[in-house]
Write an enzyme that holds these catalytic residues in place. Structure first.
Site, PDB file in Angstrom:
ATOM      1  N   ASP A 284     -38.210  84.353 -23.572  1.00  0.00           N
ATOM      2  CA  ASP A 284     -38.236  85.267 -22.439  1.00  0.00           C
ATOM      3  C   ASP A 284     -36.796  85.767 -22.234  1.00  0.00           C
ATOM      4  OD1 ASP A 284     -38.960  86.815 -20.292  1.00  0.00           O
ATOM      5  OD2 ASP A 284     -40.050  85.239 -19.247  1.00  0.00           O
TER       6      ASP A 284
HETATM    7  C1  NOJ Z   1     -39.266  88.493 -17.940  1.00  0.00           C
HETATM    8  C2  NOJ Z   1     -40.700  88.115 -17.689  1.00  0.00           C
HETATM    9  O1  NOJ Z   1     -40.789  86.760 -17.316  1.00  0.00           O
HETATM   10  C3  NOJ Z   1     -41.615  88.369 -18.870  1.00  0.00           C
HETATM   11  O2  NOJ Z   1     -42.932  88.129 -18.490  1.00  0.00           O
HETATM   12  C4  NOJ Z   1     -41.429  89.768 -19.386  1.00  0.00           C
HETATM   13  O3  NOJ Z   1     -42.348  90.023 -20.424  1.00  0.00           O
HETATM   14  C5  NOJ Z   1     -39.994  89.912 -19.833  1.00  0.00           C
HETATM   15  N1  NOJ Z   1     -39.121  89.729 -18.677  1.00  0.00           N
HETATM   16  C6  NOJ Z   1     -39.707  91.262 -20.473  1.00  0.00           C
HETATM   17  O4  NOJ Z   1     -39.709  92.265 -19.534  1.00  0.00           O
END
Ligand code: NOJ
Length: 727
Positions: A284
């Site tokens: 993430d």
């Molecule tokens: C953080 C989020 O937790 C995740 O779900 C998301 O896909 C990513 N950012 C990318 O934007």
């Protein structure tokens, strides 16, 4: 590189030979790569730009780019994705770099792209996998037209904590519903063949335990054992993997002290080795770098070492792999086989997506603007997400509703109706409740945004029926939007009390990304409909349901607690040593200052008719080995309107090796019933439905009794006992 015939030069670049099996193409390409080029394939950047990043791309140093508005992208807007930019960046990679490896472009296409569907929690209320698959296929095509090849959805975190704003993006609190709907979304996004240009790679996230963040505070620590993970939280991920999901995202939290981005046991051993997942595990946002903030690595070099061992293949934006992996291999701290495994997975995905065959996305004349067809699916999805939780007979609104006041901040605010993840949705394209009801009721309706509560009161006094649009703005839900109080936003309850005091029919429509404390609204209003954030067709869908052109048929995918202080509440609470009976535990509970039953149980959703359930009956009281038994329950529409009933099957395992949920959803069936009609609804029951992980963390099915319970929701069940005989 192409030969003089215009075809790919497969002698110099054998991996371009599309007739070869993917694994062979990966072998060929890996054999041609330097260590630096391999490491670069594990590096994902944000918002790549064809001019600013040209040099890096041509040097083969970027594997993938996501387009996001920031670290908590769901609640921030950006300028949108430009297919021209994507293709220009791609041209540098394909035609300008030594190996010509295409870039993989990702974006969070969560509940629609241009055609915005209800938030995932609202979609889950439909209990309708086919509908979700259809919506995902539309989103995939629209996003592909903009050059997106990969979406970061479905989110399958088991969500039982309403303070946690991220529940809006979830598919609810039960593994069976989340898992089936997640599989449907994966099918919808990826299609039978993800190399189809109208499809995307999808991503099951966040692996794992993210929904257990302490206190509902996003990103917080998680204390959970592997048994609970296996019996609950890992299950929808397994369903997504079995459905062929090509990527999985690691979660920000730790699990019992180990950051998930460093969790070798869960990522490498369980997800990859035990389940055989051969796709990409993506970090993430800065998840690898955050291991340092979590205090488990001194610097990004050490974090990179932990993450590559754990099995994280692609580093989202932290650049820890790009900056340190090469040196970690050269110093002998990281075995090159670990890097090879990560790179192999990334390349496999790129081949599976057909990126080497069609790296460019621009299609002459292609549009992804919402069409009447896509809007009609969005409207159906919104209908299916509307959950009627109270009705004293005031709905549907007929002629006798007289002069109607429609008031509240959502009446004409298209943007507020879209929901949390709407990077490409456009507020001005939303059909609002104000427009829809003006069109349908003409001079009988007064539409007001309720900016001045005193004016609203005067309007309510003059009206015969008030419809108040209440709830939270879309930006109060989603990532990083945790609250300490799940009550309505300030002022709304006072308004409800004041309007209710007139004693005229009052309908509350609740827009929300989470279960709210609706106790007083439920007491004061004559009818309450929970509509979540419904998307582009918010208005017509609401009008259809309020006026009775469509029967409401959504069901709650999460429990609504009595108050914030009652959290956590969910169907899968486990028995304690003292109050072990579900009925006692749930009604009298363990607080001395309040009862503890759920205010609205999981699965609740009324129709405009009445429905009666008979007792469940088994074709055989004993289930032997791999056989199945039929469970039947008679469901009768006893009212005078048709309905679509979600007949729910739960179970309870009274004696097991570990404590098991008080009730757990096992299956459901949807039946449509005309007034007066009765149907015997059949469930095929098999022993594997009651399998669980025991104390040794092995899957098992026990001999003995299983209680099977059927009914319209988790709190209105009748039971029958089945005996399992495994051999
Ligand atoms: C953080 C989020 O937790 C995740 O779900 C998301 O896909 C990513 N950012 C990318 O934007």
């Amino acid at each position: 590189m192409t030969s003089h015939t215009g075809r790919p030069d497969t002698d110099a670049r054998p991996w371009l030979d599309a007739s070869l099996p993917v694994e062979q193409r990966v072998d060929h390409l890996m054999a041609a790569m330097t260590l630096a080029e391999k490491v670069a394939q594990t590096h994902q950047v944000a918002n790549i730009h064809p001019d600013d990043d040209a040099e890096q791309i041509r040097a083969g140093r970027i594997s993938s780019s996501l387009y996001a508005s920031g670290a908590t992208a769901g609640n921030e807007r950006d300028e949108g994705v430009l297919v021209g930019n994507i293709d220009a960046a791609q041209r540098h990679a394909v035609e300008g770099s030594r190996l010509g490896i295409p870039i993989l472009f990702g974006r969070d296409v969560i509940h629609g792209h241009r055609t915005v569907f209800p938030i995932p929690l609202g979609l889950a209320a439909s209990f309708d996998p086919e509908l979700l698959e259809e919506a995902a296929a539309i989103a995939a095509r629209e996003a592909a037209v903009d050059g997106v090849a990969w979406t970061f959805t479905p989110m399958v975190d088991i969500s039982e904590e309403p303070r946690w704003g991220r529940v809006a993006e979830s598919l609810g609190e039960t593994p069976v519903l989340s898992g089936r709907l997640a599989a449907a979304l994966v099918r919808g996004f990826q299609g039978p063949d993800p190399s189809d240009r109208d499809r995307l790679a999808s991503c099951a996230k966040h692996f794992v335990g993210y929904g257990l963040a302490a206190g509902g505070r996003d990103y917080d620590t998680v204390s959970v054992g592997e048994n609970t993970l296996r019996n609950l939280h890992l299950r929808p991920f397994k369903d997504a993997v079995d459905a062929g999901v090509t990527t999985v995202m690691a979660s920000f939290n730790d699990v019992d002290g180990t950051p998930m981005h460093a969790h070798e046991r869960l990522i490498r051993e369980v997800l990859k080795d035990e389940w055989g997942f051969d796709g990409v595990v993506v970090a993430d946002w800065n998840g690898i770098g955050q291991i340092v903030f979590q205090g488990v690595a001194a610097d990004r070099r050490e974090a990179a070492k932990l993450a590559i061992h754990a099995g994280v293949d692609l580093d989202m934006v932290s650049a820890s792999y790009l900056d340190h992996l090469e040196e970690l291999v050269e110093s002998g701290e990281v075995d090159v086989a670990l890097v090879d495994d990560a790179v192999r997975r990334v390349l496999r995905l790129k081949f599976r997506l057909g990126l080497f065959e069609h790296p460019y996305a621009t299609r002459e004349g292609a549009s992804n603007a919402p069409t009447p067809q896509t809007r009609s699916v969005a409207r159906r999805a919104a209908h299916a997400s509307h959950v009627l939780v109270k009705n004293d007979g005031v709905l549907p609104l007929g002629e006798d509703a007289g002069r109607v006041l429609l008031s509240g901040p959502f009446v004409d605010d298209g943007d507020a109706l879209l929901g949390t993840w709407v990077l490409d949705g456009r507020g001005e394209e939303v059909a609002t409740p104000g427009d829809a009801l003006r069109e349908r009721l003409g001079h009988r309706v007064t539409v007001a945004d309720g900016r001045f509560p005193d004016v609203t009161l005067m309007q309510a006094r003059a009206a015969d029926t008030s419809v108040l649009l209440l709830g939270e703005h879309r930006s109060r839900s989603g990532e990083a939007q945790s609250v300490v109080d799940i009550g309505l936003p300030p002022g709304q309850l006072e308004l409800v009390r004041a309007v209710a005091a007139y004693g005229k029919p009052l309908v509350a429509v609740v827009y929300t990304g989470r279960p709210l404390d609706l106790s007083e609204v439920l007491d004061l209003a004559d009818a309450v409909v929970v509509v979540w954030h419904p998307g582009i067709e918010a208005g017509p869908a609401l009008a259809d349901v309020l006026l009775g052109d469509v029967e409401p048929y959504g069901r709650l995918p999460m429990t609504f607690p009595l108050s914030t202080g009652h959290i956590p509440t969910s169907t899968h609470q486990r028995p304690t040593g003292r109050l072990i009976r579900a009925d006692v535990d749930r009604k009298e509970g363990r607080y001395i200052d309040a009862l503890t039953y759920p205010r609205l149980p999981f699965g609740r959703g009324l129709s405009y008719t009445t429905v009666e359930y008979g007792e469940p009956k088994l074709s055989d009281a004993t289930l032997v080995g791999d056989d199945s038994v039929a469970l039947s329950v008679t469901v009768t529409n006893t009212g005078d309107r048709p309905c679509r009933e979600v007949v729910q099957l739960y179970f309870r395992d009274p004696v097991a090796q570990v404590t098991r949920p008080l009730v757990e959803l096992s299956d459901w069936a949807v039946v449509e019933l005309e007034p007066g009609a009765a149907r015997d609804v059949l469930f095929d029951v098999r022993a594997e439905q009651f399998a669980y992980y025991g104390r040794d963390l092995a899957a098992r099915v026990d001999d003995g009794a299983i209680e099977l319970l059927t009914g319209p929701d988790a709190a209105s069940l009748q039971s029958v006992t089945l005996t399992i005989q495994t051999a």
